[in-house]
Design a protein around this motif. Structure first.
Motif, PDB file in Angstrom:
ATOM      1  N   LEU A 154      47.855  39.152 -54.287  1.00 52.17           N
ATOM      2  CA  LEU A 154      47.556  37.911 -55.301  1.00 52.17           C
ATOM      3  C   LEU A 154      46.090  37.532 -54.626  1.00 52.17           C
ATOM      4  CD1 LEU A 154      50.862  35.805 -54.878  1.00 52.17           C
ATOM      5  CD2 LEU A 154      49.573  36.712 -57.080  1.00 52.17           C
ATOM      6  N   ALA A 155      45.810  37.759 -53.235  1.00 54.87           N
ATOM      7  CA  ALA A 155      44.580  37.411 -52.909  1.00 54.87           C
ATOM      8  C   ALA A 155      43.434  38.146 -53.755  1.00 54.87           C
ATOM      9  CB  ALA A 155      44.508  37.668 -51.453  1.00 54.87           C
ATOM     10  N   LEU A 156      43.525  39.492 -53.832  1.00 54.31           N
ATOM     11  CA  LEU A 156      42.680  40.333 -54.715  1.00 54.31           C
ATOM     12  C   LEU A 156      42.554  39.985 -56.023  1.00 54.31           C
ATOM     13  CD1 LEU A 156      43.603  43.689 -52.830  1.00 54.31           C
ATOM     14  CD2 LEU A 156      41.479  42.327 -52.483  1.00 54.31           C
ATOM     15  N   GLN A 157      43.665  39.643 -56.388  1.00 53.88           N
ATOM     16  CA  GLN A 157      43.703  39.155 -57.967  1.00 53.88           C
ATOM     17  C   GLN A 157      42.811  37.718 -58.191  1.00 53.88           C
ATOM     18  OE1 GLN A 157      48.075  39.103 -58.878  1.00 53.88           O
ATOM     19  NE2 GLN A 157      47.166  39.336 -61.076  1.00 53.88           N
ATOM     20  N   ILE A 158      43.208  36.948 -57.245  1.00 57.29           N
ATOM     21  CA  ILE A 158      42.244  35.784 -57.047  1.00 57.29           C
ATOM     22  C   ILE A 158      40.997  35.745 -57.105  1.00 57.29           C
ATOM     23  CG2 ILE A 158      42.165  33.460 -56.162  1.00 57.29           C
ATOM     24  CD1 ILE A 158      45.183  33.712 -55.585  1.00 57.29           C
TER      25      ILE A 158
END
Ligand code: UDP
Length: 246
Positions: A154-158
């Protein structure tokens, strides 16, 4: 909705319960702290600005399928959010070396990282929010391996979304901090805020000028002046970009 009682007052926000047990009200404050609360001050209008920026970014992330705690914003400095149990991790994503990464590794400020770096810090002021290894994170049972994998993804997508979004605002996203929580249905939600308090944002027009480019809390940390103007500038650019996107 009626506000019931204050349950927590932090450095930048106050949390209230509401008549719905699943919903909390967050009030963003103008107070600013840095260096683990050793430096105190106030940034005029910060509460409204950070609440507005965070609200817009959470809404944009929701449109892209990222689940957040954001519900709505009943006043300019207030956000209604889904009640979550916060996972005590500060999830930092870095695209360019700055701050503690430079201090701890010797990498020169401004080094563009070959790929984004995701790091976990233990959210504990009394310990000074130390950087964690995966093994220490599991030792302390702060999150399960599945949660860590999901949070990293999620952090990379964000990061991908925010990087493009800010690029469209003429801003380089250097690094930022996220917090996640688990709601009553055991859903993992992005929580807290995304604002110039929690991101390093550099004005793309002044890329090579280490003071002029700063549009974030480093202006306060480093006494660079024009803190309010920088925060206001980020808000205006975010509002413009959101308008263009819709
Ligand atoms: N950050 C934050 N809260 C913290 C620590 C860091 O929002 O308690 C943000 C900070 O603004 C920056 C990023 O996380 O955008 C990385 O911070 P760093 O580890 O470099 O620490 P700093 O130099 O800010 O102390």
């Amino acid at each position: 909705m009626s506000i019931c009682s204050k349950i927590y007052e932090g450095k930048a926000k106050i949390l209230y319960t509401t008549d719905d047990p699943e919903v909390l009200l967050t009030e963003f404050k103008d107070d600013a702290t840095a260096f683990n609360a050793q430096k105190h001050g106030s940034i005029l209008g910060k509460g409204v600005i950070n609440c507005s920026i965070s609200s817009k970014l959470f809404q944009e992330l929701e449109k892209r399928g990222i689940k957040t705690h954001y519900l709505d914003s009943p006043a300019a400095n207030q956000m209604r959010v889904i009640r979550v149990k916060i996972i005590p991790l500060e999830v930092v994503v870095r695209n360019i070396a700055a701050g503690s990464l430079c201090q701890q590794t010797g990498l020169p400020l401004g080094t563009v990282l070959k790929k984004p770096l995701v790091e976990f810090y233990y959210k504990d002021d009394s310990l000074g929010d130390p950087l964690l290894t995966r093994d220490r994170l599991y030792l302390l049972e702060l999150a399960s391996p599945e949660q860590v994998d999901t949070i990293t993804h999620l952090a990379l997508q964000i990061n991908e979304f925010l990087g493009d979004f800010f690029q469209g605002c003429g801003i380089t996203l250097v690094d930022f901090k996220l917090e996640f929580g688990v709601d009553s249905q055991q859903q993992l939600l992005l929580a807290d805020e995304i604002s110039p308090d929690t991101c390093r944002l550099w004005d793309t027009s002044f890329k090579e000028d280490p003071d002029r480019r700063v549009l974030d809390k480093d202006r306060f940390r480093r006494d660079l002046g024009n803190v309010e103007n920088a925060y206001q500038e980020v808000l205006q650019r975010v509002l413009k970009a959101v308008k263009i996107n819709t």
